[in-house]
Design an enzyme around this catalytic site. Structure first.
Site, PDB file in Angstrom:
ATOM      1  N   THR A   1      13.720  12.990  18.614  1.00 33.37           N
ATOM      2  CA  THR A   1      14.695  13.285  17.562  1.00 33.37           C
ATOM      3  C   THR A   1      15.029  12.018  16.804  1.00 33.37           C
ATOM      4  O   THR A   1      14.801  10.907  17.290  1.00 33.37           O
ATOM      5  CB  THR A   1      16.048  13.765  18.145  1.00 33.37           C
ATOM      6  OG1 THR A   1      16.539  12.740  19.022  1.00 33.37           O
ATOM      7  CG2 THR A   1      15.924  15.086  18.854  1.00 33.37           C
ATOM      8  N   ASP A   2      15.620  12.178  15.639  1.00 37.15           N
ATOM      9  CA  ASP A   2      16.300  11.051  15.025  1.00 37.15           C
ATOM     10  C   ASP A   2      17.588  10.848  15.836  1.00 37.15           C
ATOM     11  O   ASP A   2      18.032  11.745  16.569  1.00 37.15           O
ATOM     12  CB  ASP A   2      16.608  11.313  13.554  1.00 37.15           C
ATOM     13  CG  ASP A   2      16.950  10.016  12.816  1.00 37.15           C
ATOM     14  OD1 ASP A   2      17.134   8.977  13.487  1.00 37.15           O
ATOM     15  OD2 ASP A   2      17.047  10.038  11.585  1.00 37.15           O
TER      16      ASP A   2
END
Ligand code: BGC
Length: 775
Positions: free
Chosen positions: A273-274
């Site tokens: 994920t970011d």
């Protein structure tokens, strides 16, 4: 998510206790996964936190290894199974780590290379790969494992605050440049993370904005570049983005992360994920988001609970854990690489200095005002000349040892500058810095602070005397933007002080029989139509990294011939972009970090704010030149445009068809007086078919070597016939219409040198069902 056997975690624990000698190897990943407890798996899936951010959750195994202070994140170490923690660091203009460490006199500066937009403006894959090699060497020698880069979201609108990190409004340019960058970095045996996958085209409410996009635009515009990078360069990791896509969080989207990325593109690496992106760990795992960085208590718990209550299939957990371990075993940390903490920063400074000159774009050059001739003394105007901007702000900034200003660069090149102007600007700058320091918010938000020193009012200095004393007048205009916020309209426009600066200095220079040159030290497009005819030359220098001032001096002096071309259209007015109807314009929304403020609102959601809670990409595929060229709309500078100190002649255009491709060739001759490089572009106009199509689309490009005056080179550019396809939503397939295609060879999208024809057969390529209906 399938039902699962509740006994599996227990089985894992029993196995684990019997296998104390079991340690991770490249060939025993399945065995290791089987030996891990559910808690260890959940721990590996989520990160181990971020320095300075309170995680508020139990951590199983080791926490942050602290090996590379300033790393954005680490994977968890599970020592009993020989799983080391690997370090993930930003990107993309260089490695971002802390330059100083406690009780340590050594420094750990990294090279600040040119911003992404400048690298893309070189249109030179070989050069970008070389820059990547140097950057990746710093990743390796500072003990990191993965660089969180490149960033290749589409320049949908000029006001996006992170466009400086991104490459282009065109997916082919974005994909090819990203692939070259990934190859360069990964040639060091370290990883990359292509980001932000995908549709992160605005910074306003980036964690909550619901991008509403047609399936066709998703496939043709926003994913195409990622597809090219995945297929051509096999990045070790992909970073999913914060925003929503058609109602789902990107990091929870099965369509995006499994159906398209894995099934259609056959991606075999790891997805993360970011930072703090998404909320529901179980849904993220299910979607194929392998790693959740830097991890939150809620995500950890939802994985554990999901498996225990049967809503999350342990097989999906194991699949993700396996992909994380496949990443770990490739890493220098796992391989025990003895890093030096001493990359060759001097050699890399030379690489960044040279590469920056290749991406600068010469916009105007009346009567060959540049390169400077018979110039010794320069009247240097503009605050950024003295306080040069190396790159944008946020995670894409680099902790560099220095920045060469334009003032220093000119002095290094042997020019003299006017001392009175220098004194006035430096005093003004000192005052402005104090004001900015007081205005800068504390903590994390400070990272995103983009306000720059205000321009000095030219009327407060004796500019006429300075010009009288010099051989030429040079004016810089600067802009900076960054993560967490979009640019304002005022940032796109030039303000009155800046316009007056250009007008008055040019008028005074012309009155004294001298020339006036404007240098743009910017990260994103600005308005030029209203003033571009005033000065004698305009050089778009972008933000060229720590050697920026030297690179600009190399170009101004003629030591280097600028060979960059624009990878985005410069409109007359930013509202000419179709996307400006649906973009957050001058909206202030505090950036949300670590919490999820909004839940993928739609236009129907009560109280939802347009372009903040949701953004409708009404322009569809008509982004950038696809819009301007189809509308035949006037622009200030077209896509693909850029001048040189020399001239080129295009001749002998040919096209041949092979089984699955078109081969285009053209001879390019340097017809001017100095050595230089030219970028040729191939645009295609499709025959009329069932789908509406842009007037033309870029399908290939190539750059010559440095050609001596009179020298020629034949360029060969290939187009796979399947790349002529458009995405047909009704058929859920890429469709090539049969018929006669017009293949144009151009020096820019609006400077076509030759037109050829090719007959192409029909073809259809079916793909996974993804994003079939808008939610
Ligand atoms: C940015 C990413 C970056 C990450 C880690 C996020 O806020 O969007 O580009 O890699 O932080 O620093």
């Amino acid at each position: 998510m399938k039902k699962l056997l509740l006994t599996i975690p227990l089985a894992g624990m029993i196995l684990a206790s019997c296998s104390e000698d079991l340690k991770l190897r490249e060939d025993n990943i399945d065995e290791i996964v089987a030996a891990m407890t559910l808690e260890e798996k959940a721990q590996l899936i989520i990160g181990v936190g971020m320095d300075g951010v309170d995680l508020d959750r139990p951590v199983v195994g080791s926490t942050n290894s602290g090996k590379v202070p300033g790393a954005a994140g680490y994977t968890a170490a599970i020592e009993r199974l020989g799983i080391p923690s690997i370090a993930l660091c930003d990107g993309p203009a260089g490695l971002r780590i802390q330059p100083k460490r406690e009780n340590d006199n050594a420094t750990y500066y990294c090279t600040h290379f040119p911003i992404g937009t400048l690298l893309a403006s070189t249109w030179d894959q070989e050069l970008v790969e070389k820059v990547g090699e140097a950057m990746g060497n710093e990743v390796l020698e500072y003990g990191a494992d993965v660089l969180l880069a490149p960033a290749l979201n589409i320049h949908r609108n000029p006001l996006c605050g992170r466009n400086f990190e991104y490459y282009s409004e065109d997916p082919i340019v974005s994909g090819k440049i990203a692939a070259a960058y990934v190859k360069g970095i990964q040639s060091n045996g370290v990883g990359t993370s292509i980001k932000h996958f995908a549709f992160n085209n605005q910074e306003t409410n980036r964690m909550g904005d619901n991008a509403i996009i047609s399936t066709r635009a998703i496939r043709e515009i926003y994913l195409k570049g990622f597809e090219i990078a995945v297929k051509e360069a096999a990045p070790w990791t992909v970073m999913s983005s914060y925003n929503y896509i058609n109602g789902d969080y990107d990091s929870e989207s099965v369509d995006l992360l499994t159906n398209i990325l894995r099934d259609d593109w056959k991606y075999a690496g790891t997805v993360m994920t970011d930072w703090f992106g998404g909320t529901d760990g179980a849904r993220q795992v299910h979607a194929g988001n392998d790693m959740l960085q830097p991890g939150r208590q809620g995500q950890y718990q939802s994985i554990i609970d999901g498996v225990k209550n049967g809503t999350l299939d342990i097989a999906e957990v194991d699949r993700n854990v396996k992909r994380i371990l496949q990443l770990v075993v490739k890493s220098p940390t796992f391989k025990g690489y003895k890093y030096t903490n001493k990359p060759d920063l001097t050699a890399h400074a030379e690489i960044t200095r040279k590469s920056a000159t290749e991406g600068m774009v010469l916009l105007e050059n009346k009567d060959a005002a540049l390169p400077l001739k018979d110039v010794k003394k320069i009247a240097l105007f503009g605050i950024t000349a003295y306080n040069w901007i190396a790159g944008g702000t946020g995670s894409g900034d680099v902790n560099r040892a220095y920045t060469v200003s334009l003032l220093d660069g000119l002095k290094n090149a042997g020019f003299e500058t006017n001392p009175n102007l220098q004194k006035a600007y430096q005093e003004w700058n000192d005052k402005e810095q104090k004001r900015l320091d007081a205005a800068r918010p504390e903590g994390l938000a400070g990272l995103m602070f983009t306000e720059v020193a205000k321009e000095l009012d030219v009327n407060t200095v004796d500019y006429k005397a300075a010009i009288a004393d010099a051989d030429v007048a040079l004016i810089t205009i600067g802009r900076i933007s960054g993560e967490g916020g979009d640019r304002k309209v005022e940032d796109f426009e030039l303000n009155t002080t800046e316009k007056e600066l250009i007008q008055k200095v040019t008028a005074a220079a012309h009155a004294a029989g001298k020339k006036a040159i404007v240098v743009l030290n910017i990260g994103g497009v600005i308005e030029t139509a209203s003033w571009k005819n005033i000065p004698d030359a305009i050089l778009c220098a972008w933000q060229g990294g720590q050697e920026g001032g030297n690179s600009v001096a190399d170009v101004l002096s003629g030591k280097a011939n600028p060979s960059g071309k624009l990878t985005m259209t410069w409109p007359v007015n930013f509202r000419d972009h179709k996307s400006s109807e649906n973009f957050p314009i001058n909206v202030e929304v505090p950036m949300a970090m670590g919490k999820n403020p909004i839940e993928g609102k739609t236009p129907e959601t009560e109280g939802a704010i347009k372009n903040v809670d949701y953004t409708i990409y009404e322009e569809g595929i008509y982004v950038g030149y696809r819009w301007f060229d189809t509308q035949k709309m006037a622009v200030s500078y077209p896509f693909g445009y850029g001048k040189s100190y020399t001239t080129f002649e295009y001749s002998n255009p040919t096209i041949t068809s092979e089984a699955d491709k078109l081969i285009v060739t053209v001879d390019i001759k340097n017809t001017g007086a100095v050595e230089g490089k030219e970028i040729a572009q191939v645009y295609v106009t499709a025959p009329a078919g069932t789908l509406d199509k842009p007037a033309q689309e870029l399908k290939a490009f190539a750059k010559t070597k440095s050609l001596k005056p009179g020298e020629s080179q034949s360029l060969k550019m290939e187009i796979k016939t399947t790349d002529l396809a458009s995405f047909d939503e009704a058929k859920n397939a890429w469709v090539v219409d049969a018929g006669e295609y017009t293949v144009k060879i151009g020096a820019s999208s609006r400077d076509i040198k030759a037109e050829l024809k090719a007959n192409v057969a029909a073809s259809t390529t079916n793909v996974s069902k993804a994003f079939m209906a808008q939610k």
